[in-house]
Every structure is written in C-alpha cells, then in structure tokens.
Design a protein around this motif. Sequence first.
Motif, PDB file in Angstrom:
ATOM      1  N   GLU A  27       0.828  -1.201   0.000  1.00 47.87           N
ATOM      2  CA  GLU A  27       0.000   0.000   0.000  1.00 47.87           C
ATOM      3  C   GLU A  27       0.868   1.260   0.000  1.00 47.87           C
ATOM      4  OE1 GLU A  27      -3.316  -0.036  -0.489  1.00 47.87           O
ATOM      5  OE2 GLU A  27      -3.030  -2.195  -0.696  1.00 47.87           O
ATOM      6  N   GLY A  28       2.003   1.186   0.669  1.00 48.12           N
ATOM      7  CA  GLY A  28       2.935   2.323   0.678  1.00 48.12           C
ATOM      8  C   GLY A  28       3.495   2.610  -0.702  1.00 48.12           C
ATOM      9  N   ARG A  29       3.754   1.557  -1.481  1.00 50.21           N
ATOM     10  CA  ARG A  29       4.234   1.746  -2.845  1.00 50.21           C
ATOM     11  C   ARG A  29       3.210   2.507  -3.680  1.00 50.21           C
ATOM     12  NH1 ARG A  29       3.502   0.574  -7.504  1.00 50.21           N
ATOM     13  NH2 ARG A  29       1.919  -0.996  -7.187  1.00 50.21           N
ATOM     14  N   LYS A  30       1.937   2.219  -3.467  1.00 50.01           N
ATOM     15  CA  LYS A  30       0.882   2.929  -4.199  1.00 50.01           C
ATOM     16  C   LYS A  30       0.863   4.415  -3.831  1.00 50.01           C
ATOM     17  CE  LYS A  30      -2.045  -1.177  -4.358  1.00 50.01           C
ATOM     18  NZ  LYS A  30      -3.273  -1.794  -3.817  1.00 50.01           N
ATOM     19  N   GLY A  68      13.345  -3.922   0.892  1.00 48.87           N
ATOM     20  CA  GLY A  68      12.929  -4.321   2.239  1.00 48.87           C
ATOM     21  C   GLY A  68      11.621  -3.634   2.577  1.00 48.87           C
ATOM     22  N   ALA A  69      11.618  -2.860   3.648  1.00 52.37           N
ATOM     23  CA  ALA A  69      10.419  -2.130   4.054  1.00 52.37           C
ATOM     24  C   ALA A  69      10.479  -0.669   3.629  1.00 52.37           C
ATOM     25  CB  ALA A  69      10.250  -2.225   5.561  1.00 52.37           C
ATOM     26  N   THR A  70      11.453  -0.317   2.767  1.00 51.87           N
ATOM     27  CA  THR A  70      11.603   1.068   2.319  1.00 51.87           C
ATOM     28  C   THR A  70      11.068   1.209   0.899  1.00 51.87           C
ATOM     29  OG1 THR A  70      13.564   1.355   3.686  1.00 51.87           O
ATOM     30  CG2 THR A  70      13.261   2.908   1.884  1.00 51.87           C
ATOM     31  N   VAL A  71      10.196   2.177   0.713  1.00 53.20           N
ATOM     32  CA  VAL A  71       9.658   2.495  -0.604  1.00 53.20           C
ATOM     33  C   VAL A  71      10.135   3.894  -0.959  1.00 53.20           C
ATOM     34  CG1 VAL A  71       7.578   2.744  -2.009  1.00 53.20           C
ATOM     35  CG2 VAL A  71       7.596   1.121  -0.106  1.00 53.20           C
ATOM     36  N   SER A  72      10.701   4.047  -2.163  1.00 53.67           N
ATOM     37  CA  SER A  72      11.206   5.361  -2.563  1.00 53.67           C
ATOM     38  C   SER A  72      10.862   5.627  -4.024  1.00 53.67           C
ATOM     39  CB  SER A  72      12.723   5.436  -2.351  1.00 53.67           C
ATOM     40  OG  SER A  72      13.375   4.469  -3.144  1.00 53.67           O
ATOM     41  N   ALA A  73      10.997   6.881  -4.412  1.00 60.20           N
ATOM     42  CA  ALA A  73      10.783   7.275  -5.803  1.00 60.20           C
ATOM     43  C   ALA A  73      11.863   8.270  -6.187  1.00 60.20           C
ATOM     44  CB  ALA A  73       9.410   7.911  -5.990  1.00 60.20           C
ATOM     45  N   GLU A  74      12.296   8.174  -7.421  1.00 58.77           N
ATOM     46  CA  GLU A  74      13.230   9.138  -7.994  1.00 58.77           C
ATOM     47  C   GLU A  74      12.492   9.824  -9.138  1.00 58.77           C
ATOM     48  OE1 GLU A  74      17.443   9.122 -10.357  1.00 58.77           O
ATOM     49  OE2 GLU A  74      17.196   7.709  -8.696  1.00 58.77           O
ATOM     50  N   ALA A 116      -0.291  13.728   4.210  1.00 61.53           N
ATOM     51  CA  ALA A 116      -1.675  13.372   4.540  1.00 61.53           C
ATOM     52  C   ALA A 116      -2.005  11.959   4.051  1.00 61.53           C
ATOM     53  CB  ALA A 116      -2.638  14.396   3.937  1.00 61.53           C
ATOM     54  N   ALA A 117      -1.523  11.599   2.865  1.00 60.77           N
ATOM     55  CA  ALA A 117      -1.790  10.261   2.325  1.00 60.77           C
ATOM     56  C   ALA A 117      -1.114   9.181   3.163  1.00 60.77           C
ATOM     57  CB  ALA A 117      -1.330  10.178   0.871  1.00 60.77           C
ATOM     58  N   VAL A 118       0.098   9.438   3.635  1.00 63.00           N
ATOM     59  CA  VAL A 118       0.797   8.468   4.485  1.00 63.00           C
ATOM     60  C   VAL A 118       0.072   8.328   5.827  1.00 63.00           C
ATOM     61  CG1 VAL A 118       2.939   8.008   5.748  1.00 63.00           C
ATOM     62  CG2 VAL A 118       3.032   8.754   3.365  1.00 63.00           C
ATOM     63  N   LYS A 120      -3.122   8.847   6.367  1.00 62.50           N
ATOM     64  CA  LYS A 120      -4.365   8.119   6.082  1.00 62.50           C
ATOM     65  C   LYS A 120      -4.084   6.629   5.900  1.00 62.50           C
ATOM     66  CE  LYS A 120      -8.391   8.033   3.006  1.00 62.50           C
ATOM     67  NZ  LYS A 120      -8.534   6.620   3.113  1.00 62.50           N
ATOM     68  N   LEU A 121      -3.004   6.304   5.198  1.00 56.90           N
ATOM     69  CA  LEU A 121      -2.635   4.905   5.016  1.00 56.90           C
ATOM     70  C   LEU A 121      -2.437   4.223   6.367  1.00 56.90           C
ATOM     71  CD1 LEU A 121      -1.730   2.415   3.434  1.00 56.90           C
ATOM     72  CD2 LEU A 121       0.564   3.429   3.324  1.00 56.90           C
ATOM     73  N   GLY A 122      -1.707   4.860   7.255  1.00 54.80           N
ATOM     74  CA  GLY A 122      -1.478   4.291   8.583  1.00 54.80           C
ATOM     75  C   GLY A 122      -2.780   4.070   9.336  1.00 54.80           C
ATOM     76  N   ALA A 123      -3.647   5.065   9.308  1.00 53.89           N
ATOM     77  CA  ALA A 123      -4.940   4.946  10.003  1.00 53.89           C
ATOM     78  C   ALA A 123      -5.782   3.841   9.361  1.00 53.89           C
ATOM     79  CB  ALA A 123      -5.673   6.277   9.958  1.00 53.89           C
ATOM     80  N   ASP A 124      -5.823   3.799   8.027  1.00 49.75           N
ATOM     81  CA  ASP A 124      -6.620   2.779   7.341  1.00 49.75           C
ATOM     82  C   ASP A 124      -6.108   1.373   7.633  1.00 49.75           C
ATOM     83  OD1 ASP A 124      -8.134   4.803   6.244  1.00 49.75           O
ATOM     84  OD2 ASP A 124      -7.278   4.631   4.222  1.00 49.75           O
ATOM     85  N   LEU A 125      -4.800   1.197   7.633  1.00 47.94           N
ATOM     86  CA  LEU A 125      -4.235  -0.130   7.894  1.00 47.94           C
ATOM     87  C   LEU A 125      -4.568  -0.607   9.311  1.00 47.94           C
ATOM     88  CD1 LEU A 125      -0.752   0.061   6.139  1.00 47.94           C
ATOM     89  CD2 LEU A 125      -2.717  -1.336   5.464  1.00 47.94           C
ATOM     90  N   LEU A 126      -4.549   0.309  10.256  1.00 53.23           N
ATOM     91  CA  LEU A 126      -4.853  -0.081  11.634  1.00 53.23           C
ATOM     92  C   LEU A 126      -6.350  -0.307  11.829  1.00 53.23           C
ATOM     93  CD1 LEU A 126      -2.391   2.179  13.624  1.00 53.23           C
ATOM     94  CD2 LEU A 126      -2.207  -0.270  13.146  1.00 53.23           C
ATOM     95  N   GLU A 127      -7.200   0.466  11.131  1.00 57.29           N
ATOM     96  CA  GLU A 127      -8.646   0.288  11.248  1.00 57.29           C
ATOM     97  C   GLU A 127      -9.101  -1.021  10.637  1.00 57.29           C
ATOM     98  OE1 GLU A 127     -10.851   3.528   9.577  1.00 57.29           O
ATOM     99  OE2 GLU A 127     -10.150   4.943  11.100  1.00 57.29           O
ATOM    100  N   ASP A 128      -8.464  -1.427   9.548  1.00 57.25           N
ATOM    101  CA  ASP A 128      -8.873  -2.631   8.835  1.00 57.25           C
ATOM    102  C   ASP A 128      -8.559  -3.920   9.591  1.00 57.25           C
ATOM    103  OD1 ASP A 128      -9.835  -1.060   6.819  1.00 57.25           O
ATOM    104  OD2 ASP A 128      -8.123  -1.381   5.480  1.00 57.25           O
ATOM    105  N   GLN A 129      -7.770  -3.830  10.629  1.00 60.84           N
ATOM    106  CA  GLN A 129      -7.332  -5.048  11.327  1.00 60.84           C
ATOM    107  C   GLN A 129      -8.312  -5.446  12.397  1.00 60.84           C
ATOM    108  OE1 GLN A 129      -4.971  -6.498   9.743  1.00 60.84           O
ATOM    109  NE2 GLN A 129      -4.730  -4.664   8.547  1.00 60.84           N
TER     110      GLN A 129
END
Length: 129
Positions: A27-30, A68-74, A116-118, A120-129
């Motif tokens: 989801e972070g990659r997206k 690994g657990a790092t997502v980046s963009a150039e 804001a998107a990051v 929201k992602l964190g909140a959504d991932l925790l809510e979905d569990q």
Amino acid sequence: MRVTVNSTGLNELAAVLDAAAEDVVDEGRKVVARGAMNIKKDARRFASGIAHAPSYPYSIGYDTKVSGATVSAEIGPDKAKRQGALGNILEYGTVNNAPYAHLGPALDIEGPRFVAAVEKLGADLLEDQ
C-alpha cells in the motif's frame, strides 16, 4: 515508591500491528507512486513553454523502488531523452541563465498531500485489522 503497570491488551495490539505490517509495503508503494506521478505532472507543467527547451518536459519521469520495508521514488529528467540533460541547468540556472524552477515547486506542492496520504494509510491499515 512502587508503580504497577497493567499490560492487558498488548498481545492484541501486537497482532493488529503484525497484520498491518503485511500490507504496509504494497500500500505504501501505491502512495509513493501517486505522489511521484503528481510531482512529475506538476514539474512538466511548470517546465512547459520554455522556448529553447520544448522537448524537456517530456524527459521528466519517475521510478519507484522497494528495498525491504523502504519504498522510494526518484523523479526528474531522464538524461537519455531529448533535452533531458538540461535538468540541472533549467532548475538551478547558470551564471548566464536564470533558473526555471519546476521540480522544487512541484515537490513543495505535493509534500503536504503526501504526508496526509501516508497518515491516512497508517490509520486505514490499523482500522482494517
């Protein structure tokens, strides 16, 4: 003085965090890709209309990477594309040429949206569990 700590619910919390961790990279990659695309589009728009570099905006692209657990963009111009090698000269200028800032402003615009998107992602991932 003695303090008592109640650890009720820690196992449940650990299970929620473990489940969220399974999805966070995908989801972070997206989220990173969406932010990179927005920066690319804005940078291209800001760089359009430069009379002596009409092809330059089309050289601007992005790549995402997961390690690994790092997502980046150039994000930036591809020097192999027509006028792509002009990136630093256009962004920062030279002694004889004023800068055409386009990547920096595009990043400045996207920064708050990305944060804001990051969040929201964190909140959504925790809510979905």
